[in-house]
Design a protein around this motif. Structure first.
Motif, PDB file in Angstrom:
ATOM      1  N   TYR A  87      -2.713 -11.833   1.986  1.00 56.16           N
ATOM      2  CA  TYR A  87      -3.133 -11.676   1.136  1.00 56.16           C
ATOM      3  C   TYR A  87      -3.658 -12.853   0.845  1.00 56.16           C
ATOM      4  CZ  TYR A  87      -1.988  -6.758   0.746  1.00 56.16           C
ATOM      5  OH  TYR A  87      -1.135  -5.058   1.246  1.00 56.16           O
ATOM      6  N   THR A  99      -2.118  -5.323  14.156  1.00 56.63           N
ATOM      7  CA  THR A  99      -1.386  -4.155  14.630  1.00 56.63           C
ATOM      8  C   THR A  99      -1.048  -3.992  15.852  1.00 56.63           C
ATOM      9  OG1 THR A  99      -2.574  -3.210  12.574  1.00 56.63           O
ATOM     10  CG2 THR A  99      -2.472  -1.965  14.217  1.00 56.63           C
ATOM     11  N   ASN A 125      -2.612   8.201   6.466  1.00 57.92           N
ATOM     12  CA  ASN A 125      -3.606   6.844   7.104  1.00 57.92           C
ATOM     13  C   ASN A 125      -2.251   6.497   8.605  1.00 57.92           C
ATOM     14  OD1 ASN A 125      -4.560   4.792   8.593  1.00 57.92           O
ATOM     15  ND2 ASN A 125      -3.804   3.534   7.039  1.00 57.92           N
ATOM     16  N   GLY A 237      -2.325   1.935  -2.467  1.00 59.80           N
ATOM     17  CA  GLY A 237      -3.178   2.785  -2.350  1.00 59.80           C
ATOM     18  C   GLY A 237      -2.466   4.177  -1.470  1.00 59.80           C
TER      19      GLY A 237
HETATM   20  P1  AMP Z   1      -1.739   0.185   2.035  1.00 61.17           P
HETATM   21  O1  AMP Z   1      -1.705  -0.887   1.854  1.00 61.17           O
HETATM   22  O2  AMP Z   1      -1.671   1.805   0.500  1.00 61.17           O
HETATM   23  O3  AMP Z   1      -3.376   0.445   2.345  1.00 61.17           O
HETATM   24  O4  AMP Z   1      -0.824   0.665   2.958  1.00 61.17           O
HETATM   25  C1  AMP Z   1      -0.229  -0.076   3.442  1.00 61.17           C
HETATM   26  C2  AMP Z   1       0.442   0.632   4.971  1.00 61.17           C
HETATM   27  O5  AMP Z   1      -0.281   1.474   5.853  1.00 61.17           O
HETATM   28  C3  AMP Z   1       1.204  -0.467   5.481  1.00 61.17           C
HETATM   29  O6  AMP Z   1       2.584  -0.416   5.231  1.00 61.17           O
HETATM   30  C4  AMP Z   1       1.321  -0.894   6.763  1.00 61.17           C
HETATM   31  O7  AMP Z   1       2.522   0.037   7.598  1.00 61.17           O
HETATM   32  C5  AMP Z   1      -0.098   1.232   7.036  1.00 61.17           C
HETATM   33  N1  AMP Z   1      -0.701   0.796   7.948  1.00 61.17           N
HETATM   34  C6  AMP Z   1      -0.943  -0.498   7.784  1.00 61.17           C
HETATM   35  N2  AMP Z   1      -2.235  -0.504   9.480  1.00 61.17           N
HETATM   36  C7  AMP Z   1      -1.652   1.006   9.889  1.00 61.17           C
HETATM   37  C8  AMP Z   1      -2.716   1.847  10.651  1.00 61.17           C
HETATM   38  N3  AMP Z   1      -3.450   0.919  11.381  1.00 61.17           N
HETATM   39  N4  AMP Z   1      -2.964   3.047  10.421  1.00 61.17           N
HETATM   40  C9  AMP Z   1      -1.354   3.531   9.993  1.00 61.17           C
HETATM   41  N5  AMP Z   1      -0.980   2.673   8.809  1.00 61.17           N
HETATM   42  C10 AMP Z   1      -1.481   1.451   9.061  1.00 61.17           C
END
Ligand code: AMP
Length: 308
Positions: A87, A99, A125, A237
């Motif tokens: 960030y 990733t 996600n 999120g």
């Molecule tokens: P957010 O900040 O709510 O968007 O989500 C962050 C979380 O999403 C982190 O804990 C990551 O492990 C997970 N994350 C990041 N990239 C991906 C992805 N491509 N697919 C699924 N989860 C993800």
């Protein structure tokens, strides 16, 4: 009381913010969703996958919050999904540094028998084909299917993502991703384009600037709680989505009016998530502090105005 089925990543995250840096810590979309939804005391289960490098203590912590973890597959010799992000001073924007899909690459989700009739399904996600497979395993049509996704999947699996978007009732997505998915800069236009892809309700998350809910020609806005300090927005999120879907499962009411309350519950829980690194704040959250902050939310947004 409805059951909530959650799918999403259970992960290792490495995070850098202006306040500090972490090594691999617990993360993942389903982790945050589950922790947030656990505040509503509803039966919930996570469908996900980890490697045998994943500490048992993390799974135990989820279990202690009454989340059914029996459908979190542990792959022997597998490595857990890993994400790292950075960030900037403006914490509304972040760069994904890495990733590593690892065990997610060959994951075939299996919905537990007892959750094939779950009333609310929260597709967190992860790969859209996994989200789709979970939906296909449902034996009863859920009352509400909510989908959350991110730009990564728009970049690598857009057509599959569109297939699952066509099957859900609600999509939650952040502002930048809404613009990417729709090709529209205006969020009102973006919501309209996304609704045409299938979901009757479109929720656009704007980080510290709150969240918008669109349904046909109606719209609702809830601010984010103004906080003195934001340490780490990771998971906000997902926490929002967990609060939203958990509240709907708790109340069993899928009306637009009740979704407004769900948005406020989601925003309220997300305001805790960002106060510490990773999942730390959500792990120990007490009912009283959630209620107290909900009251602050009410005071922040209520006003008496005379219309002449
Ligand atoms: P957010 O900040 O709510 O968007 O989500 C962050 C979380 O999403 C982190 O804990 C990551 O492990 C997970 N994350 C990041 N990239 C991906 C992805 N491509 N697919 C699924 N989860 C993800």
């Amino acid at each position: 009381m409805s059951k909530l089925l959650i799918v999403g990543t259970v992960a290792f995250d490495a995070i850098e913010t202006p306040f500090g840096k972490t090594d691999k810590i617990l993360g993942g979309a389903a982790t945050y969703i589950g922790l947030a939804a656990s505040n509503f005391n509803i039966p919930s289960a996570i469908v996900s996958v980890v490697g045998n490098d994943f500490p048992e203590a993390y799974l135990k912590m989820l279990e202690d919050r009454n989340i059914d973890i029996s459908a979190i597959e542990i792959v022997p010799d597998g490595k857990t999904f890993f994400w790292s992000g950075k960030y900037h001073n403006d914490m509304n924007s972040r760069d994904t540094l890495e990733t590593q899909l690892n065990v997610l690459e060959n994951f075939n989700p299996v919905v537990p028998e007892g959750y094939k009739d779950a009333e609310v399904v929260m597709l967190g996600n992860l790969h859209p084909l996994v989200q789709l497979s979970v939906l296909e395993q449902m034996t009863e049509k859920p009352k509400l299917v909510v989908l959350d996704t991110m730009n990564f999947w728009m970049d690598v699996a857009l057509e599959d993502l569109k297939k699952v978007i066509a099957k859900v009732d609600v999509i939650t997505i952040n502002d930048e991703e809404a613009r990417q998915l729709s090709g529209e800069y205006s969020l009102v236009k973006a919501a309209r384009v996304i609704a045409e892809m299938g979901p009757k309700y479109v929720v656009i998350k704007k980080g510290e600037h709150g969240a918008l809910l669109f349904h046909e020609d109606q719209a609702f806005f809830a601010p984010a709680l103004p906080l003195e300090e934001v340490f780490d927005p990771t998971g906000a999120g997902d926490t929002f989505a967990g609060g939203f879907s958990g509240y709907i499962a708790r109340t069993e009411d899928v009306s637009f009016e009740n979704m407004k309350n769900a948005i406020v519950h989601g925003s309220n829980l997300a305001s805790f998530c960002v106060e510490k690194f990773g999942t730390e704040r959500m792990e120990g959250l007490a009912k009283e502090e959630v209620q107290k902050r909900l009251q602050r939310f009410k005071e922040l947004t209520q006003f008496e105005i005379e219309l002449s």
